[in-house]
Structures are given as structure tokens and as C-alpha cells.
Design a protein around this motif. Structure first.
Motif, PDB file in Angstrom:
ATOM      1  N   VAL A   6       0.834  -1.204   0.000  1.00  7.21           N
ATOM      2  CA  VAL A   6       0.000   0.000   0.000  1.00  7.21           C
ATOM      3  C   VAL A   6       0.870   1.256   0.000  1.00  7.21           C
ATOM      4  CG1 VAL A   6      -1.666   1.343   1.341  1.00  7.21           C
ATOM      5  CG2 VAL A   6      -1.979  -1.117   1.079  1.00  7.21           C
ATOM      6  N   CYS A   7       1.916   1.274   0.819  1.00  9.05           N
ATOM      7  CA  CYS A   7       2.813   2.443   0.858  1.00  9.05           C
ATOM      8  C   CYS A   7       3.536   2.628  -0.476  1.00  9.05           C
ATOM      9  CB  CYS A   7       3.833   2.278   1.983  1.00  9.05           C
ATOM     10  SG  CYS A   7       3.154   2.492   3.649  1.00  9.05           S
ATOM     11  N   ALA A   8       3.921   1.515  -1.116  1.00  6.92           N
ATOM     12  CA  ALA A   8       4.595   1.604  -2.414  1.00  6.92           C
ATOM     13  C   ALA A   8       3.665   2.198  -3.468  1.00  6.92           C
ATOM     14  CB  ALA A   8       5.066   0.219  -2.852  1.00  6.92           C
ATOM     15  N   LEU A   9       2.400   1.798  -3.453  1.00  9.57           N
ATOM     16  CA  LEU A   9       1.433   2.324  -4.418  1.00  9.57           C
ATOM     17  C   LEU A   9       1.165   3.813  -4.180  1.00  9.57           C
ATOM     18  CD1 LEU A   9      -1.124  -0.639  -4.553  1.00  9.57           C
ATOM     19  CD2 LEU A   9       0.561   0.007  -6.290  1.00  9.57           C
ATOM     20  N   ILE A  10       1.010   4.188  -2.913  1.00  7.03           N
ATOM     21  CA  ILE A  10       0.766   5.591  -2.587  1.00  7.03           C
ATOM     22  C   ILE A  10       1.981   6.434  -2.955  1.00  7.03           C
ATOM     23  CG2 ILE A  10       0.389   7.232  -0.696  1.00  7.03           C
ATOM     24  CD1 ILE A  10      -1.289   5.097   0.673  1.00  7.03           C
ATOM     25  N   ASN A  11       3.179   5.862  -2.765  1.00  5.51           N
ATOM     26  CA  ASN A  11       4.411   6.597  -3.034  1.00  5.51           C
ATOM     27  C   ASN A  11       4.539   7.017  -4.499  1.00  5.51           C
ATOM     28  OD1 ASN A  11       7.233   7.347  -1.926  1.00  5.51           O
ATOM     29  ND2 ASN A  11       7.709   6.184  -3.775  1.00  5.51           N
ATOM     30  N   VAL A  12       3.822   6.357  -5.401  1.00  3.39           N
ATOM     31  CA  VAL A  12       3.864   6.741  -6.810  1.00  3.39           C
ATOM     32  C   VAL A  12       3.357   8.169  -6.986  1.00  3.39           C
ATOM     33  CG1 VAL A  12       2.962   6.240  -9.118  1.00  3.39           C
ATOM     34  CG2 VAL A  12       3.625   4.357  -7.587  1.00  3.39           C
ATOM     35  N   TRP A  13       2.358   8.540  -6.170  1.00  5.82           N
ATOM     36  CA  TRP A  13       1.767   9.879  -6.290  1.00  5.82           C
ATOM     37  C   TRP A  13       2.164  10.815  -5.152  1.00  5.82           C
ATOM     38  CZ3 TRP A  13      -1.143   5.372  -7.019  1.00  5.82           C
ATOM     39  CH2 TRP A  13      -1.526   5.124  -8.340  1.00  5.82           C
ATOM     40  N   TRP A  14       2.385  10.249  -3.978  1.00  7.12           N
ATOM     41  CA  TRP A  14       2.588  11.090  -2.797  1.00  7.12           C
ATOM     42  C   TRP A  14       3.491  10.370  -1.805  1.00  7.12           C
ATOM     43  CZ3 TRP A  14      -0.273  11.311   2.264  1.00  7.12           C
ATOM     44  CH2 TRP A  14      -0.053  12.525   2.932  1.00  7.12           C
ATOM     45  N   LYS A  15       4.479  11.068  -1.293  1.00  5.63           N
ATOM     46  CA  LYS A  15       5.412  10.463  -0.345  1.00  5.63           C
ATOM     47  C   LYS A  15       4.737  10.259   1.002  1.00  5.63           C
ATOM     48  CE  LYS A  15      10.032  11.121   1.624  1.00  5.63           C
ATOM     49  NZ  LYS A  15      11.177  12.038   1.748  1.00  5.63           N
ATOM     50  N   ILE A  16       4.857   9.048   1.524  1.00  2.47           N
ATOM     51  CA  ILE A  16       4.235   8.720   2.800  1.00  2.47           C
ATOM     52  C   ILE A  16       5.280   8.124   3.735  1.00  2.47           C
ATOM     53  CG2 ILE A  16       3.558   6.390   2.106  1.00  2.47           C
ATOM     54  CD1 ILE A  16       0.983   6.774   3.679  1.00  2.47           C
ATOM     55  N   SER A  17       5.080   8.266   5.025  1.00  2.00           N
ATOM     56  CA  SER A  17       6.047   7.763   5.993  1.00  2.00           C
ATOM     57  C   SER A  17       5.850   6.267   6.236  1.00  2.00           C
ATOM     58  CB  SER A  17       5.922   8.518   7.323  1.00  2.00           C
ATOM     59  OG  SER A  17       6.768   7.942   8.302  1.00  2.00           O
ATOM     60  N   THR A  18       6.800   5.457   5.764  1.00  2.00           N
ATOM     61  CA  THR A  18       6.729   4.021   6.036  1.00  2.00           C
ATOM     62  C   THR A  18       7.115   3.720   7.484  1.00  2.00           C
ATOM     63  OG1 THR A  18       8.984   3.816   5.155  1.00  2.00           O
ATOM     64  CG2 THR A  18       7.171   3.302   3.665  1.00  2.00           C
ATOM     65  N   HIS A  19       7.883   4.616   8.105  1.00  2.00           N
ATOM     66  CA  HIS A  19       8.230   4.432   9.510  1.00  2.00           C
ATOM     67  C   HIS A  19       6.971   4.453  10.383  1.00  2.00           C
ATOM     68  CE1 HIS A  19      12.344   5.245   8.195  1.00  2.00           C
ATOM     69  NE2 HIS A  19      12.766   4.856   9.380  1.00  2.00           N
ATOM     70  N   THR A  20       6.149   5.485  10.213  1.00  2.00           N
ATOM     71  CA  THR A  20       4.942   5.557  11.035  1.00  2.00           C
ATOM     72  C   THR A  20       3.890   4.544  10.561  1.00  2.00           C
ATOM     73  OG1 THR A  20       4.118   7.409   9.680  1.00  2.00           O
ATOM     74  CG2 THR A  20       5.277   7.951  11.722  1.00  2.00           C
ATOM     75  N   ALA A  21       3.928   4.170   9.276  1.00  2.00           N
ATOM     76  CA  ALA A  21       3.019   3.118   8.803  1.00  2.00           C
ATOM     77  C   ALA A  21       3.347   1.806   9.509  1.00  2.00           C
ATOM     78  CB  ALA A  21       3.132   2.957   7.293  1.00  2.00           C
ATOM     79  N   ALA A  22       4.631   1.534   9.675  1.00  2.00           N
ATOM     80  CA  ALA A  22       5.050   0.298  10.345  1.00  2.00           C
ATOM     81  C   ALA A  22       4.635   0.288  11.812  1.00  2.00           C
ATOM     82  CB  ALA A  22       6.564   0.136  10.223  1.00  2.00           C
ATOM     83  N   ILE A  23       4.875   1.395  12.514  1.00  2.00           N
ATOM     84  CA  ILE A  23       4.500   1.430  13.935  1.00  2.00           C
ATOM     85  C   ILE A  23       2.984   1.459  14.074  1.00  2.00           C
ATOM     86  CG2 ILE A  23       4.515   3.937  14.284  1.00  2.00           C
ATOM     87  CD1 ILE A  23       6.023   1.287  16.641  1.00  2.00           C
TER      88      ILE A  23
END
Length: 206
Positions: free
Chosen positions: A124-141
Motif C-alpha cells: 500500500v505504501c509503495a502504491l501511494i508513493n507513486v503519487w505522494w510520499k508517505i512515511s513508512t516508519h509511522t506506517a510500520a509502527i
């Protein structure tokens, strides 16, 4: 050393210590110590943790490090949206491999579900990252928080102290990512929410 420099170093340390790759290991530790899965022999728990550690932490970290060195980028330069695609692909492939091996070894579903949860968050983070940078650190926690919430309902244990600890870490980690100018407040918050939701969906429905 100036105070500003100390804060930046502390933020970098927090980002390295609580890397997104640690999500499966943290989830398994919760399962192995707070649920009936604690009855498994120590040798079996160690073996499972070793397999998961190799494929979700050691291998992707090593491969991404080699890729970064080959490109001549620093860790901060690798954090740009356009340069995060290959690390995402590498980690997703490692997680798929881990799941395949665990399934071949007939490891119980609730143990494998931790890796499934982490894999869903990565995708999900990889797909979102195509359009918008998202924090995988906070996604993981956020995934750890979601998994803790679900497992506390399934296995009937009180998660309060663990949940408080996870929230403190999430706040510290989100602040660190903003101090390092890797993410905005919105990217940090959305990352946590997505991780929390993915954990629930990954454990209950996949």
C-alpha cells in the motif's frame, strides 16, 4: 556539539532503531510472549524469529544498502519519493519469499499473519508513493498498534501498557521524521492510520 545537532542525531538514531523492517519481529514478540503461543518450545520460537529476521530485516537491508552504495546516494538522498521505488520492490520480494517459506514449513496462520500484515503495508505504501510520499516508519509502527489491538481481542489479553508504549514510540518516530525533513505532519499521521488499517485488514481478512 550544539543542541540542534544533538536533536538531529537523536532523530537519526530513532529512525534507524525503529526502521519499518522491524514490524514483523515486534509483532511476533508480542504473540510469543502475550498469547497462548508462548507455550511453543523456545527452540521453535527462536527458529521462526530467525527466519523472519533474515528475510524481513537482514536480507532487504543488505540489498538496499548495496543498491544505495552503487548509486552513490546517502540515506537522506535515498529517501526522496522517486528513489524509494527500488527499495520498496526489494522489500516486497523479500517479504513474499519469507511468506512462501513459512507456508512450506506449515507455520501456523496467526504467526504468518504478522508477515502478511507487514507485506500489505509495504504494498500500500509503495502504491501511494507513486503519487505522494508517505512515511513508512509511522506506517510500520501503526501496523504494530493495529496488530496489537486485534490480537488483544482475539487472544483476550490487556494491551494497555503495550499500546501506550507503541503510541509513545510512534510520536517519537513521527517527530524524528519531521525533524529530518523527510516528511510533513500530514504524511506522518496518514502513514500511521494506513498502517493501523492495513494491520486489521491483513490479520482478519487475508
Amino acid at each position: 556539539m550544539t543542541r540542534e545537532r544533538q536533536i538531529i542525531i537523536a532523530a537519526r538514531v530513532a529512525s534507524m532503531v525503529f526502521t519499518p523492517f522491524y514490524l514483523p519481529i515486534l509483532g511476533l514478540i508480542v504473540l510469543f510472549f502475550l498469547t497462548y503461543l508462548s507455550q511453543y518450545p523456545p527452540s521453535y520460537k527462536f527458529f521462526v524469529l530467525a527466519v523472519v529476521y533474515f528475510f524481513t530485516i537482514l536480507l532487504p537491508t543488505f540489498l538496499i544498502h548495496i543498491y544505495r552504495r552503487y548509486q552513490g546516494w546517502t540515506l537522506l538522498e535515498l529517501g526522496t519519493k522517486e528513489r524509494r521505488i527500488v527499495p520498496y520492490v526489494v522489500s516486497i520480494l523479500c517479504y513474499f519469499t519469507c511468506l512462501y517459506i513459512m507456508e512450506q514449513m506449515h507455520i501456523p496462520y496467526f504467526i504468518r499473519s504478522i508477515v502478511v500484515c507487514a507485506l500489505v503495508i509495504q504494498i500500500v505504501c509503495a502504491l501511494i508513493n507513486v503519487w505522494w510520499k508517505i512515511s513508512t516508519h509511522t506506517a510500520a509502527i501503526g501496523g504494530v498498534a493495529g496488530a496489537l489491538f486485534i490480537f488483544s481481542e482475539v487472544f483476550r489479553f490487556n494491551p494497555m501498557w503495550w499500546f501506550c508504549l507503541v503510541l509513545i514510540i510512534a510520536g517519537m518516530l513521527g517527530t524524528s521524521r519531521m525533524i529530518l525533513r523527510q516528511h510533513s505532519l500530514l504524511q506522518v499521521v496518514v502513514g500511521f492510520v494506513i498502517g493501523f488499517a492495513c494491520a486489521i485488514v491483513g490479520i482478519l481478512y487475508l
